[in-house]
Scaffold this active site. Structure first.
Site, PDB file in Angstrom:
ATOM      1  N   HIS A 263      44.311  45.863 -32.228  1.00  0.00           N
ATOM      2  CA  HIS A 263      44.668  46.371 -30.900  1.00  0.00           C
ATOM      3  C   HIS A 263      45.645  47.545 -31.027  1.00  0.00           C
ATOM      4  CE1 HIS A 263      45.750  45.844 -26.549  1.00  0.00           C
ATOM      5  NE2 HIS A 263      46.902  46.361 -26.973  1.00  0.00           N
ATOM      6  N   GLU A 264      46.707  47.344 -31.790  1.00  0.00           N
ATOM      7  CA  GLU A 264      47.704  48.413 -31.944  1.00  0.00           C
ATOM      8  C   GLU A 264      47.126  49.592 -32.736  1.00  0.00           C
ATOM      9  OE1 GLU A 264      50.210  48.264 -30.142  1.00  0.00           O
ATOM     10  OE2 GLU A 264      50.168  46.130 -29.647  1.00  0.00           O
ATOM     11  N   HIS A 267      45.713  51.980 -30.282  1.00  0.00           N
ATOM     12  CA  HIS A 267      46.763  52.856 -29.752  1.00  0.00           C
ATOM     13  C   HIS A 267      47.071  53.979 -30.737  1.00  0.00           C
ATOM     14  CE1 HIS A 267      47.974  50.853 -26.098  1.00  0.00           C
ATOM     15  NE2 HIS A 267      48.216  49.695 -26.702  1.00  0.00           N
ATOM     16  N   GLU A 293      45.828  52.139 -23.017  1.00  0.00           N
ATOM     17  CA  GLU A 293      45.377  50.759 -23.157  1.00  0.00           C
ATOM     18  C   GLU A 293      43.866  50.685 -23.332  1.00  0.00           C
ATOM     19  OE1 GLU A 293      47.261  48.362 -23.750  1.00  0.00           O
ATOM     20  OE2 GLU A 293      49.173  49.276 -23.213  1.00  0.00           O
TER      21      GLU A 293
END
Length: 498
Positions: A263-264, A267, A293
């Site tokens: 997930h990160e 980003h 996001e």
């Protein structure tokens, strides 16, 4: 163009100071000793105050007026000038003293929260949170007057420019009408199944870290321009040329950590993909947190919980932990990674129940800003909303209103962008797959290059040249909506063959 060039020079300095602030925030969350908290609060407050003074200097209004009188013909410069004006309007809406006071209060509250959260001790941090909330309300009131919007909308605009509560309500009301029935059908569907086989730990933290690094590399993360560390709350920080991401590990369950890392990484890939020619300029930064996001959720939810990725990743997981057997097949892993179960913790929630977590926070923070909810009543209001939306009652405030860092760090108005990002992620990935049929086959081989090329051209490289809806319309053919997200959920959870 002289006025515009002067503005570029000023904003380059503002951008560099903002980058320094970002790295100091990462340090505070990852390696700073507790005894450094007061000094760090001073440092961060000084940086925020300096940037505020640069933005609100008397000559800025004249420079902006002069530049806008003969606007640049170049699209990027024109967009940069527009973003400069927006930044200036936000800064001049509040006085320097409020900026400094809020920075100090937020830093102090966050450090208290770090001790209070593990013990579920809301009382220990409620006073500091009350101070932050009072200052955030003051800021919201000042900006609302300057922008001609509601106080809560003024806070939203910091994270998603131009968004209004009517826009959010339109999207969230649609989801709120769709999700309860859909969740019921999914739970019935899962109940007819024997369920996935569990993966039995313990899972060595060192092995978890190495697996995360290996998969980050496949996604395209450049370790010459970033790193992976541990923090209490996973996040992505740093700057585009030095992206810092964090996770937290659990020896009994490697899945949450791994998906948090991916997930990160989403980003981080967005930050790295922003146009290098516009580094440190407003137009070269991320459009807003909904788009940010969308990139993390595209990687984690759309891609890395999908059949193609897990067929590639399953052998890497088996090798990382020296495991074998049917539980480690990619079919079982897919069932595990797409299992739906209402849970207390937002960051651990599946993509079906996740929007309920955001709707809960959206309603509560609006009530706090509007004065309809007090800090003292927040824990009980949280628990009531959790019962209403997910049928759960948190056993303590650790699993309730203490679980997220955002409010304790002064970030009111951020939460809606998570679900807006989920909607955008589904929309973007559906469009990417339709436009480039090589993307999914390549992911099955562990090759993210086709996907990243498409994202660089259509999302990352657009930075802030246009608004979120305009960028999405250019990439997908339509503005932000719920259609693609609902179609994705239907396909993954009710139409799947495994």
């Amino acid at each position: 163009m002289d006025a515009y060039r002067d503005l570029e020079n000023i904003f380059r300095r503002i951008g560099a100071l903002g980058d320094a602030e970002g790295v100091l925030h990462w340090d505070m969350s990852v390696i700073m000793p507790l005894g450094g908290a007061d000094a760090r609060a001073e440092q961060l407050a000084a940086l925020k105050l300096t940037n505020h003074e640069l933005l609100t200097a008397p000559r800025m209004a004249d420079l902006l007026d002069q530049a806008e009188a003969v606007p640049p013909s170049d699209d990027w410069q024109a967009a940069n000038l527009r973003e400069m004006r927006r930044r200036w309007r936000h800064a001049t809406a509040i006085e320097a003293g409020l900026v400094e006071a809020l920075s100090r209060a937020s830093s102090r509250c966050e450090m208290i929260w770090r001790d209070a959260r593990p013990d579920g001790d809301f009382a220990a941090v409620s006073g500091a949170l009350g101070e932050v909330l009072d200052l955030v309300r003051d800021k919201a009131a000042c900006k609302a007057e300057a922008f001609g919007v509601l106080p809560y909308e003024a806070l939203l605009d910091q994270y998603e420019p131009g968004i209004r509560v009517t826009d959010i309500d339109h999207l969230f009301d649609d989801l709120a009408a769709f999700l309860p029935g859909f969740l019921h059908n999914v739970m019935e569907f899962q109940a007819r199944d024997s369920g996935p086989e569990a993966l039995v730990g313990p899972f060595d933290v060192g092995s978890q870290r190495q697996l995360g690094i290996d998969l980050m590399s496949h996604v395209g993360f450049d370790f010459d321009h970033g790193r992976l560390d541990v923090s209490l709350h996973p996040f992505c920080g740093g700057v585009p040329d030095d992206v810092r991401i964090t996770t937290r590990y659990n020896e009994d369950d490697f899945a949450h950590s791994l998906m948090g890392v991916l997930h990160e990484t989403g980003h981080a890939m967005y930050e790295r993909g922003l146009p290098e020619a516009w580094r440190l300029q407003p137009v070269g930064q991320a459009r807003g947190m909904a788009m940010h996001e969308s990139q993390s959720l595209l990687i984690e939810m759309q891609v890395c919980r999908g059949q193609e990725f897990l067929s590639f990743a399953a052998p890497l997981m088996r090798r990382a932990f020296g495991a074998d057997g049917s539980a480690w097949s990619h079919e079982n892993l897919y069932r595990l990674y797409t299992s739906v179960r209402p849970d207390f913790i937002r960051v651990d929630a599946d993509e079906v129940t996740y929007p309920a977590h955001i709707i809960l926070r959206y309603r509560l923070e609006r009530a706090l800003i509007d004065g309809d909810l007090t800090i003292a009543d927040l824990p009980s209001a949280w628990n009531d909303a959790m019962g209403e939306l997910l049928g759960l009652t948190p056993p303590s405030d650790r699993e309730g209103c203490l679980q997220d860092i955002h409010w304790y760090d002064g970030a009111f108005g951020y939460f809606p962008t998570y679900t807006m990002g989920a909607l955008a992620a589904a929309q973007i990935f559906a469009a990417a797959d339709k436009q480039d049929g090589e993307i999914k086959p390549a992911i099955r081989r562990g090759d993210f290059a086709p996907l990243m090329r498409w994202l660089r051209a259509n999302i990352h490289g657009q930075a802030s040249i246009a608004g979120t809806d305009d960028i999405l319309h250019g990439a997908t053919g339509e503005p932000l909506g719920t259609r693609a997200f609902k179609a994705h959920l239907q396909s993954r959870y009710l139409d799947r063959s495994t």
